[in-house]
Design a protein around this motif. Structure first.
Motif, PDB file in Angstrom:
ATOM      1  N   MET A 124      -6.296  -4.197  -6.654  1.00 52.86           N
ATOM      2  CA  MET A 124      -5.595  -2.875  -5.936  1.00 52.86           C
ATOM      3  C   MET A 124      -6.258  -1.630  -6.936  1.00 52.86           C
ATOM      4  O   MET A 124      -6.812  -1.798  -7.936  1.00 52.86           O
ATOM      5  N   ARG A 126      -5.814   0.902  -2.026  1.00 54.25           N
ATOM      6  CA  ARG A 126      -6.867  -0.006  -2.017  1.00 54.25           C
ATOM      7  C   ARG A 126      -6.504  -1.476  -2.222  1.00 54.25           C
ATOM      8  O   ARG A 126      -6.978  -2.427  -2.909  1.00 54.25           O
ATOM      9  N   LYS A 127      -5.095  -1.810  -1.755  1.00 55.50           N
ATOM     10  CA  LYS A 127      -4.448  -3.223  -2.230  1.00 55.50           C
ATOM     11  C   LYS A 127      -5.493  -4.273  -1.383  1.00 55.50           C
ATOM     12  O   LYS A 127      -5.729  -4.171  -0.181  1.00 55.50           O
ATOM     13  N   ASN A 128      -5.852  -4.975  -2.171  1.00 56.88           N
ATOM     14  CA  ASN A 128      -6.655  -6.172  -1.712  1.00 56.88           C
ATOM     15  C   ASN A 128      -6.467  -7.438  -2.118  1.00 56.88           C
ATOM     16  O   ASN A 128      -7.184  -8.433  -2.401  1.00 56.88           O
ATOM     17  N   GLU A 155       1.012  -1.100  -0.034  1.00 60.24           N
ATOM     18  CA  GLU A 155      -0.194   0.008   0.077  1.00 60.24           C
ATOM     19  C   GLU A 155       0.894   1.325  -0.125  1.00 60.24           C
ATOM     20  O   GLU A 155       1.969   1.140   0.587  1.00 60.24           O
TER      21      GLU A 155
END
Length: 220
Positions: free
Chosen positions: A218, A202-204, A37
């Motif tokens: 992301m 928004r790293k997911n 992130e």
């Protein structure tokens, strides 16, 4: 007051920028994640690597199918034979058309001879035997025309069939090539790269995670 002369502050600041979603285009287990992130990234930088073993196998299978198609239905035997049949049948058709023209001319001449000599036979200038020979000659000439026309029709059907064989072979080649290109594209999609230079947000996604096509990973 002195600090405020050279600094600005606010309780509701917003950053104006473009947010580009980074999506998975193929499914699979995540093998590696190269960013965190808020990391800065450059255009085309590798962000996520999805396990590509299955996609490599599919590409190898598509390569084998393409090679087999090229050997049989492509640049090999079938196309060569079909094109040869087209050439032979086309040449035969041209020859038959010339023969039909000559046969029709002979039939027209024989009919004219018969019509002319029928009047002479009524006047008993020629014998009935001679008239019968002229009538048989006219009938034979007309039958010859019909025979050549039937041969020409058969040659035309042969040309159409051979041309259909060529089209089918090329269609098989195109389908095999498209399958191979699609497999290569799917393999390429296992490498998820940055769509533009920017900052990761928004790293997911994490290593070992199973992702699906279209799943957000992301944003940049």
């Amino acid at each position: 007051w002195t600090y405020g002369q050279s600094h600005e502050g606010t309780d509701d600041a917003q950053v104006d920028g473009r947010i580009i979603p980074v999506l998975a285009r193929v499914g699979g287990y995540v093998r590696s994640v190269s960013v965190s992130e808020n990391d800065p990234v450059r255009l085309g930088q590798l962000l996520v690597q999805i396990d590509d073993a299955e996609h490599r196998q599919r590409l190898a299978q598509a390569d084998a199918e393409l090679a087999a198609t090229e050997a049989t239905a492509g640049r090999g035997v079938i196309v060569g034979q079909a094109e040869a049949q087209v050439n032979v049948a086309t040449n035969q058709g041209s020859s038959l058309q010339a023969q039909i023209t000559a046969a029709r001319a002979n039939a027209t001449r024989a009919q004219a001879d018969l019509a002319r000599n029928e009047g002479l036979a009524r006047q008993e200038i020629i014998s009935k035997q001679q008239l019968d020979a002229l009538r048989a000659n006219a009938e034979a000439a007309q039958a010859n025309v019909v025979a050549f026309e039937q041969q020409a029709s058969a040659a035309g059907a042969t040309v159409s069939g051979a041309q259909a064989g060529v089209r089918l072979a090329h269609a098989r080649m195109a389908a095999a090539q498209a399958g191979r290109d699609f497999a290569a594209l799917q393999l390429q999609y296992t490498k998820v790269s940055a769509p533009e230079a920017g900052t990761v947000a928004r790293k997911n996604v994490e290593i070992g995670q199973l992702v699906q096509p279209g799943q957000p990973l992301m944003a940049v």
